[in-house]
Design a protein around this motif. Structure first.
Motif, mmCIF file in Angstrom:
data_model
loop_
_atom_site.group_PDB
_atom_site.id
_atom_site.type_symbol
_atom_site.label_atom_id
_atom_site.label_comp_id
_atom_site.label_asym_id
_atom_site.label_seq_id
_atom_site.Cartn_x
_atom_site.Cartn_y
_atom_site.Cartn_z
ATOM 1 N N VAL A 64 15.659 -26.535 10.198
ATOM 2 C CA VAL A 64 16.264 -25.282 9.713
ATOM 3 C C VAL A 64 17.331 -25.189 10.247
ATOM 4 N N GLU A 65 18.195 -25.809 11.061
ATOM 5 C CA GLU A 65 19.521 -25.602 11.352
ATOM 6 C C GLU A 65 20.361 -26.376 10.198
ATOM 7 N N ALA A 66 19.832 -27.201 9.516
ATOM 8 C CA ALA A 66 20.535 -27.966 8.317
ATOM 9 C C ALA A 66 20.644 -27.039 7.283
ATOM 10 N N TYR A 67 19.510 -26.302 7.161
ATOM 11 C CA TYR A 67 19.507 -25.134 6.070
ATOM 12 C C TYR A 67 20.555 -24.249 6.503
ATOM 13 N N GLY A 68 20.634 -23.753 7.803
ATOM 14 C CA GLY A 68 21.616 -22.691 8.083
ATOM 15 C C GLY A 68 22.786 -23.332 7.977
ATOM 16 N N ALA A 69 23.341 -24.552 8.242
ATOM 17 C CA ALA A 69 24.744 -25.124 8.059
ATOM 18 C C ALA A 69 24.993 -25.183 6.377
ATOM 19 N N GLY A 70 24.050 -25.145 5.610
ATOM 20 C CA GLY A 70 24.236 -25.333 4.080
ATOM 21 C C GLY A 70 24.135 -26.797 3.950
ATOM 22 N N LEU A 71 23.615 -27.556 4.514
ATOM 23 C CA LEU A 71 23.543 -29.063 4.301
ATOM 24 C C LEU A 71 22.242 -29.299 3.466
ATOM 25 N N ARG A 72 22.232 -30.314 2.848
ATOM 26 C CA ARG A 72 21.141 -30.718 1.852
ATOM 27 C C ARG A 72 20.184 -31.468 2.654
ATOM 28 N N VAL A 73 18.724 -31.283 2.428
ATOM 29 C CA VAL A 73 17.747 -32.032 3.255
ATOM 30 C C VAL A 73 17.022 -32.569 2.253
ATOM 31 N N ASP A 74 17.107 -33.899 2.434
ATOM 32 C CA ASP A 74 15.938 -34.814 1.638
ATOM 33 C C ASP A 74 14.899 -35.296 2.183
ATOM 34 N N PRO A 75 13.966 -35.549 1.394
ATOM 35 C CA PRO A 75 12.602 -35.721 2.228
ATOM 36 C C PRO A 75 12.534 -37.022 3.194
ATOM 37 N N PRO A 105 31.336 -43.056 17.421
ATOM 38 C CA PRO A 105 31.339 -44.808 17.355
ATOM 39 C C PRO A 105 31.229 -45.292 15.952
ATOM 40 N N LYS A 106 31.685 -46.288 15.366
ATOM 41 C CA LYS A 106 31.407 -46.786 14.040
ATOM 42 C C LYS A 106 30.075 -47.408 14.092
ATOM 43 N N VAL A 107 29.454 -47.025 12.863
ATOM 44 C CA VAL A 107 28.040 -47.685 12.692
ATOM 45 C C VAL A 107 27.952 -48.667 11.401
ATOM 46 N N THR A 108 27.358 -49.804 11.651
ATOM 47 C CA THR A 108 27.258 -50.677 10.432
ATOM 48 C C THR A 108 25.972 -50.652 9.799
ATOM 49 N N ARG A 109 25.127 -50.749 10.871
ATOM 50 C CA ARG A 109 23.610 -51.173 10.598
ATOM 51 C C ARG A 109 22.698 -50.026 10.020
ATOM 52 N N ARG A 110 23.057 -48.811 10.361
ATOM 53 C CA ARG A 110 22.467 -47.472 10.043
ATOM 54 C C ARG A 110 23.572 -46.318 9.871
ATOM 55 N N ASP A 111 22.984 -45.700 8.620
ATOM 56 C CA ASP A 111 24.090 -44.674 8.210
ATOM 57 C C ASP A 111 23.676 -43.392 9.280
ATOM 58 N N ILE A 112 24.468 -43.008 10.037
ATOM 59 C CA ILE A 112 24.391 -41.838 11.009
ATOM 60 C C ILE A 112 25.605 -40.911 10.700
ATOM 61 N N GLU A 113 25.179 -39.612 10.204
ATOM 62 C CA GLU A 113 26.152 -38.897 9.743
ATOM 63 C C GLU A 113 26.212 -37.297 10.597
ATOM 64 N N PRO A 114 27.267 -37.171 11.220
ATOM 65 C CA PRO A 114 27.497 -36.292 12.103
ATOM 66 C C PRO A 114 27.930 -34.623 11.337
ATOM 67 N N HIS A 115 27.293 -33.574 11.948
ATOM 68 C CA HIS A 115 27.698 -32.457 11.324
ATOM 69 C C HIS A 115 27.682 -31.204 12.580
ATOM 70 N N TYR A 116 28.822 -30.739 12.959
ATOM 71 C CA TYR A 116 28.796 -29.805 13.800
ATOM 72 C C TYR A 116 28.518 -28.490 13.666
ATOM 73 N N LEU A 117 27.763 -27.776 14.558
ATOM 74 C CA LEU A 117 27.118 -26.356 14.354
ATOM 75 C C LEU A 117 27.789 -25.478 15.353
ATOM 76 N N GLY A 118 28.716 -26.103 16.004
ATOM 77 C CA GLY A 118 29.369 -25.020 16.845
ATOM 78 C C GLY A 118 28.934 -25.047 18.531
ATOM 79 N N GLN A 119 29.589 -24.459 19.516
ATOM 80 C CA GLN A 119 29.407 -24.233 20.774
ATOM 81 C C GLN A 119 28.886 -25.667 21.317
ATOM 82 N N GLY A 120 29.386 -26.867 20.949
ATOM 83 C CA GLY A 120 29.015 -27.972 21.631
ATOM 84 C C GLY A 120 27.707 -28.517 21.054
ATOM 85 N N HIS A 121 27.167 -27.995 19.848
ATOM 86 C CA HIS A 121 26.065 -28.410 19.334
ATOM 87 C C HIS A 121 26.304 -29.301 18.040
#
Length: 307
Positions: A64-75, A105-121
């Protein structure tokens, strides 16, 4: 005439008294309701129950928060919800607080993509990580206790978040989610909020959402503007859902004085404006938030309505 539903996030606590807030106290008091229903008191789940949804899908808040942030949600993606906490002398989280500086941290074995929501979240997208959801076990920063506060079940994820620490802060993952349909609710509404989770809920339901930079989701939010936006929305729809988050944020910071001051502002600045309007007003809280501990509280919440 419209119905205005005002949800004051984290309003109650052991010292909360309606008599301290004259405008609230003037409203008709109905039977209190426990929207947590014995489970974890969490904003999205409790709000959906306020809106009449009895069966809340699991692992849905990050989506739900990904939708709120306008991010694409893939199955096939896994989403993780994390928040910064201050860590006390015993190594346990005692309040929500972000560090001044940190490095991902830099990740090589798994793609982890951060997105800031505000207020430390933060939200983290793990591409093609759907299969990890069930085996990943997360800590709960809302209940202090033993443990290292790291995810269990995947070594790469655990290592990634073990590095997101400072001498006095830790980014704690407390929720996970995969793409999931949300049951439609019968009554179309307009949602007014500064919070990604409420804005995302509106987008998923196909409802109109209203926000503004001056609506901050904290104690510095512009309550006069919120009142004007609410009345404007009430003139063009049958129901307006207004979410106010400042009391919850102050509670998480363990700021009792700030929480009381904010609730007095809601009572003196926002409520009189809404009560003077021709619209029907219902006021409730999703759950409590105790400024003594910084934790959410379950239990019956006031249910008030205009006379």
């Amino acid at each position: 005439m419209s119905h205005i539903l005002l949800i004051i996030d984290g309003m109650t606590d052991p010292d909360f008294r309606l008599t301290d807030y004259p405008a609230m106290d003037s409203m008709q008091q109905l039977a209190p309701v426990d929207y947590s229903e014995g489970g974890r008191p969490e904003t999205l789940t409790c709000t959906l129950r306020i809106l009449g949804l009895r069966q809340v899908p699991p692992h849905i808040r990050p989506i739900v928060e990904a939708y709120g942030a306008g991010l694409r949600v893939d199955p096939d993606d896994l989403w993780l919800r994390a928040s910064w906490y201050h860590i006390d002398e015993q190594g346990q989280p005692d309040r929500q607080e972000s560090p001044d500086d940190f490095t991902f941290p830099k990740v090589t074995r798994r793609d982890i993509e951060p997105h800031y929501l505000g207020q430390g979240h933060w939200l983290f997208r793990l591409r093609e990580g759907h299969s990890l959801c069930e085996r990943l076990t997360l800590p709960s920063p809302f209940v202090t206790g033993e443990g290292d506060l790291l995810p269990e079940g995947d070594s790469v994820i655990r290592d990634y978040f073990s590095r997101l620490t400072t001498p006095r802060h830790r980014l704690i993952v407390w929720d996970k989610g995969v793409s999931s349909p949300l049951p439609l609710l019968r009554e179309p509404s307009i949602i007014i909020s500064a919070e990604m989770v409420l804005l995302g809920l509106g987008k998923m339901l196909g409802w109109e959402t209203v926000t503004h930079p001056a609506l901050t989701g904290d104690t510095d939010t512009d309550l006069e503007l919120l009142g004007r936006l609410t009345l404007e929305a009430a003139d063009r729809t049958g129901r307006v859902i207004v979410h106010v988050n400042g009391a919850d944020q102050a509670g998480h910071r363990r700021d009792e004085v700030g929480k009381r001051a904010f609730l007095r502002r809601v009572d003196s600045e926002l409520l009189p404006l809404l009560l003077r309007s021709p619209h029907r007003l219902t006021l409730t809280s999703d759950h409590g938030c105790d400024p003594a501990t910084g934790c959410h509280l379950p239990g019956p919440q006031p249910l008030l309505r205009s006379e």
